[in-house]
Design a protein around this motif. Structure first.
Motif, mmCIF file in Angstrom:
data_model
loop_
_atom_site.group_PDB
_atom_site.id
_atom_site.type_symbol
_atom_site.label_atom_id
_atom_site.label_comp_id
_atom_site.label_asym_id
_atom_site.label_seq_id
_atom_site.Cartn_x
_atom_site.Cartn_y
_atom_site.Cartn_z
ATOM 1 N N LEU A 103 -0.301 -3.734 -2.521
ATOM 2 C CA LEU A 103 -0.579 -2.331 -2.838
ATOM 3 C C LEU A 103 -0.781 -1.616 -1.510
ATOM 4 O O LEU A 103 -1.378 -2.172 -0.581
ATOM 5 C CB LEU A 103 -1.843 -2.205 -3.699
ATOM 6 C CG LEU A 103 -1.776 -2.778 -5.127
ATOM 7 C CD1 LEU A 103 -3.128 -2.671 -5.814
ATOM 8 C CD2 LEU A 103 -0.709 -2.076 -5.955
ATOM 9 N N ASP A 104 -0.323 -0.369 -1.433
ATOM 10 C CA ASP A 104 -0.483 0.416 -0.208
ATOM 11 C C ASP A 104 -1.955 0.614 0.126
ATOM 12 O O ASP A 104 -2.810 0.568 -0.762
ATOM 13 C CB ASP A 104 0.098 1.831 -0.376
ATOM 14 C CG ASP A 104 1.569 1.830 -0.704
ATOM 15 O OD1 ASP A 104 2.242 0.848 -0.380
ATOM 16 O OD2 ASP A 104 2.019 2.828 -1.291
ATOM 17 N N ARG A 188 6.496 0.974 -1.518
ATOM 18 C CA ARG A 188 6.075 2.340 -1.855
ATOM 19 C C ARG A 188 6.919 2.943 -2.981
ATOM 20 O O ARG A 188 7.231 4.145 -2.977
ATOM 21 C CB ARG A 188 6.160 3.255 -0.609
ATOM 22 C CG ARG A 188 5.261 2.816 0.537
ATOM 23 C CD ARG A 188 5.252 3.790 1.706
ATOM 24 N NE ARG A 188 4.603 5.035 1.373
ATOM 25 C CZ ARG A 188 5.243 6.180 1.179
ATOM 26 N NH1 ARG A 188 6.554 6.266 1.316
ATOM 27 N NH2 ARG A 188 4.564 7.267 0.869
ATOM 28 N N GLN A 189 7.261 2.122 -3.944
ATOM 29 C CA GLN A 189 8.254 2.563 -4.932
ATOM 30 C C GLN A 189 7.809 3.769 -5.755
ATOM 31 O O GLN A 189 8.575 4.716 -5.935
ATOM 32 C CB GLN A 189 8.602 1.400 -5.868
ATOM 33 C CG GLN A 189 9.656 1.808 -6.880
ATOM 34 C CD GLN A 189 10.302 0.640 -7.565
ATOM 35 O OE1 GLN A 189 10.122 -0.492 -7.132
ATOM 36 N NE2 GLN A 189 11.039 0.893 -8.621
ATOM 37 N N ARG A 191 5.517 6.069 -5.152
ATOM 38 C CA ARG A 191 5.435 7.289 -4.330
ATOM 39 C C ARG A 191 6.822 7.833 -4.037
ATOM 40 O O ARG A 191 7.073 9.042 -4.115
ATOM 41 C CB ARG A 191 4.699 6.990 -3.010
ATOM 42 C CG ARG A 191 3.227 6.681 -3.202
ATOM 43 C CD ARG A 191 2.556 6.292 -1.880
ATOM 44 N NE ARG A 191 1.342 5.544 -2.118
ATOM 45 C CZ ARG A 191 0.142 6.100 -2.350
ATOM 46 N NH1 ARG A 191 0.011 7.398 -2.345
ATOM 47 N NH2 ARG A 191 -0.901 5.331 -2.581
#
Ligand code: URA
Length: 236
Positions: A103-104, A188-189, A191
């Motif tokens: 996760l970012d 970052r899919q 986003r």
């Protein structure tokens, strides 16, 4: 099937591959009683691999945790910039665990941590298409056109995304909240998908993975997965 010894050691949850390579170079690893060299392979079903005289698979406790990752923590084992990592949140374990997927920094929510490499590979393998649901907040009102585009697939610089599901759309002040379910795991899919249809994501939280729900677990807290949950995840 024969595999590199460092891979077997890391799959058994004893160390990272890099660390295992160091152990092999340092002469701490044997295969069927003979000292192993870097590049050697072994079959876990047929060969006896030992580290410091202890066989792989004997007594290695498998750990499976579900963490609510807070914003501001990196999903790596060590951060060169010294930022806090998700593993810092789990202090009372002797075993070395690592996150399944990523996760970012600014994404919160459901993250699994384990020392079971095979389990981690299974869950992240694109072939298994494990569904992930994110609670998304964007600025403005999500238009029907944007919603349909997200559901059909969005053209990103690394190709068209697979169809996704949008649900529970709710306007709140200057923002819109909705749930987005995808099964791919590109960088970052979520986003990038939202940006591609004209919306900037201001909050992102993963709330579901397969059948697992984040539920009411507070940020920074974790719980053990039950035996039933683990075996169900292995079958996804
Ligand atoms: N999609 C994103 O954009 N970020 C995440 O952390 C996870 C999914």
């Amino acid at each position: 099937m024969k595999q590199r010894i460092q891979k077997l050691i890391s799959a058994a949850g004893l160390a990272s591959r890099r660390q295992a390579e160091e152990w092999i170079s340092a002469g701490r690893v044997t295969v069927n009683g003979r000292q192993a060299s870097l590049g050697d392979q072994a079959d876990p079903a047929l060969d006896r691999v030992e580290v410091d005289g202890r066989a792989l698979g004997s007594g290695g406790r498998k750990i499976y945790l579900l963490l609510n990752k807070p914003v501001g923590y990196v999903t790596t084992l060590k951060d060169p910039q010294g930022r806090p990592t998700v593993v810092d949140l789990v202090q009372d374990l002797r075993e070395r665990i690592y996150p399944v997927g990523r996760l970012d920094l600014n994404t919160a929510g459901l993250l699994i941590l384990t020392n079971d490499g095979e389990f981690a590979n299974h869950l992240t393998h694109p072939r298994h298409q494990v569904k992930k649901t994110y609670l998304v907040r964007v600025r403005g009102r999500l238009s029907d056109a944007a919603r349909r585009q997200l559901e059909r697939g969005v053209k990103l610089e690394d190709g068209l995304t697979a169809p996704a599901q949008v649900s529970s759309v709710r306007a709140s002040g200057a923002h819109t909240w909705f749930e987005l379910t995808i099964h791919e795991g590109r960088n970052r899919q979520v986003r990038r998908m939202c940006e591609a249809v004209g919306f900037s994501v201001s909050r992102l939280m993963r709330i579901r993975l397969g059948f697992l729900e984040l539920g009411t677990l507070p940020p920074g807290q974790y719980r053990q997965l039950s035996g039933g949950e683990v075996s169900k995840l292995k079958k996804l």
